[in-house]
Motif scaffolding. Structure first.
Motif, PDB file in Angstrom:
ATOM      1  N   VAL A 174      62.435 -30.400 -45.015  1.00 21.94           N
ATOM      2  CA  VAL A 174      62.544 -31.841 -44.797  1.00 21.94           C
ATOM      3  C   VAL A 174      62.343 -32.087 -43.302  1.00 21.94           C
ATOM      4  O   VAL A 174      62.955 -31.420 -42.472  1.00 21.94           O
ATOM      5  CB  VAL A 174      63.918 -32.380 -45.243  1.00 21.94           C
ATOM      6  N   THR A 175      61.463 -33.038 -42.979  1.00 24.03           N
ATOM      7  CA  THR A 175      61.214 -33.438 -41.598  1.00 24.03           C
ATOM      8  C   THR A 175      61.419 -34.944 -41.498  1.00 24.03           C
ATOM      9  O   THR A 175      61.072 -35.679 -42.418  1.00 24.03           O
ATOM     10  CB  THR A 175      59.777 -33.075 -41.173  1.00 24.03           C
ATOM     11  N   LEU A 176      61.966 -35.403 -40.373  1.00 24.53           N
ATOM     12  CA  LEU A 176      62.271 -36.815 -40.168  1.00 24.53           C
ATOM     13  C   LEU A 176      61.483 -37.365 -38.982  1.00 24.53           C
ATOM     14  O   LEU A 176      61.376 -36.698 -37.958  1.00 24.53           O
ATOM     15  CB  LEU A 176      63.767 -36.981 -39.896  1.00 24.53           C
ATOM     16  N   ALA A 177      60.958 -38.580 -39.126  1.00 28.16           N
ATOM     17  CA  ALA A 177      60.264 -39.256 -38.026  1.00 28.16           C
ATOM     18  C   ALA A 177      60.737 -40.707 -38.007  1.00 28.16           C
ATOM     19  O   ALA A 177      60.671 -41.403 -39.015  1.00 28.16           O
ATOM     20  CB  ALA A 177      58.758 -39.179 -38.203  1.00 28.16           C
ATOM     21  N   ALA A 178      61.216 -41.166 -36.845  1.00 31.31           N
ATOM     22  CA  ALA A 178      61.785 -42.504 -36.727  1.00 31.31           C
ATOM     23  C   ALA A 178      60.897 -43.416 -35.898  1.00 31.31           C
ATOM     24  O   ALA A 178      60.342 -43.011 -34.881  1.00 31.31           O
ATOM     25  CB  ALA A 178      63.172 -42.422 -36.095  1.00 31.31           C
ATOM     26  N   VAL A 179      60.771 -44.670 -36.368  1.00 28.17           N
ATOM     27  CA  VAL A 179      60.006 -45.705 -35.673  1.00 28.17           C
ATOM     28  C   VAL A 179      60.880 -46.950 -35.608  1.00 28.17           C
ATOM     29  O   VAL A 179      61.502 -47.327 -36.599  1.00 28.17           O
ATOM     30  CB  VAL A 179      58.691 -46.027 -36.417  1.00 28.17           C
ATOM     31  N   MET A 180      60.921 -47.587 -34.442  1.00 24.39           N
ATOM     32  CA  MET A 180      61.631 -48.858 -34.279  1.00 24.39           C
ATOM     33  C   MET A 180      60.560 -49.913 -34.012  1.00 24.39           C
ATOM     34  O   MET A 180      60.160 -50.137 -32.869  1.00 24.39           O
ATOM     35  CB  MET A 180      62.630 -48.786 -33.131  1.00 24.39           C
ATOM     36  N   PRO A 181      60.053 -50.568 -35.072  1.00 24.53           N
ATOM     37  CA  PRO A 181      58.921 -51.491 -34.927  1.00 24.53           C
ATOM     38  C   PRO A 181      59.167 -52.632 -33.947  1.00 24.53           C
ATOM     39  O   PRO A 181      58.266 -53.007 -33.203  1.00 24.53           O
ATOM     40  CB  PRO A 181      58.707 -52.028 -36.340  1.00 24.53           C
ATOM     41  N   VAL A 195      61.554 -34.751 -36.182  1.00 27.57           N
ATOM     42  CA  VAL A 195      62.728 -33.895 -36.011  1.00 27.57           C
ATOM     43  C   VAL A 195      62.859 -33.024 -37.246  1.00 27.57           C
ATOM     44  O   VAL A 195      62.786 -33.525 -38.368  1.00 27.57           O
ATOM     45  CB  VAL A 195      63.999 -34.767 -35.827  1.00 27.57           C
ATOM     46  N   GLY A 196      63.077 -31.748 -37.044  1.00 29.32           N
ATOM     47  CA  GLY A 196      63.285 -30.837 -38.162  1.00 29.32           C
ATOM     48  C   GLY A 196      64.706 -30.922 -38.686  1.00 29.32           C
ATOM     49  O   GLY A 196      65.578 -31.568 -38.092  1.00 29.32           O
ATOM     50  N   THR A 197      64.932 -30.278 -39.793  1.00 25.16           N
ATOM     51  CA  THR A 197      66.261 -30.209 -40.384  1.00 25.16           C
ATOM     52  C   THR A 197      66.592 -28.774 -40.723  1.00 25.16           C
ATOM     53  O   THR A 197      65.705 -27.913 -40.776  1.00 25.16           O
ATOM     54  CB  THR A 197      66.367 -31.050 -41.678  1.00 25.16           C
TER      55      THR A 197
END
Length: 118
Positions: free
Chosen positions: A58-65, A74-76
């Motif tokens: 599982v990998t996470l990528a965050a965006v604040m539009p 970010v890895g987990t």
């Protein structure tokens, strides 16, 4: 089907906003993709529980539009079977974020996006 992603994003944000007003602590948000279903807890270290399908990574990528912020993925680490915890902080400030969760496992690879209030 064209607006399903937008609907899920809005539903996630509304759920997060409402639960924060009522309880004050982060609440998990459930979201379903085509092959996987997850529950996301936006705590200090984001936690993802895979509730349907068997994910290996599982990998996470965050965006604040609203602010134009896009952070690197970010890895987990797997804490338990089906439970993954981010290896570092995912969010840099409070506000509304779009979190893209990329899962890879027995059903192939899929990215699920959910809106969260942090």
């Amino acid at each position: 089907m064209k607006y399903a992603g937008v609907f899920l994003l809005i539903a996630g944000v509304l759920f997060a906003v409402t639960s924060r007003w009522i309880g004050g602590s982060p609440e998990s948000v459930a979201v379903a993709g085509t092959h996987y279903t997850v529950s996301v807890l936006p705590a200090d270290r984001v936690e993802v529980r895979v509730t349907s399908g068997k994910a290996e990574t599982v990998t996470l990528a965050a965006v604040m539009p609203s602010m134009g912020h896009a952070l690197p993925p970010v890895g987990t680490v797997r804490a338990d079977p089906g439970r993954f915890v981010a290896t570092q902080d995912v969010f840099t400030m409070d506000g509304v974020w779009e979190l893209s969760i990329t899962l890879s496992g027995d059903h192939g690879e899929e990215t699920i996006t959910v809106g969260l209030l942090v």
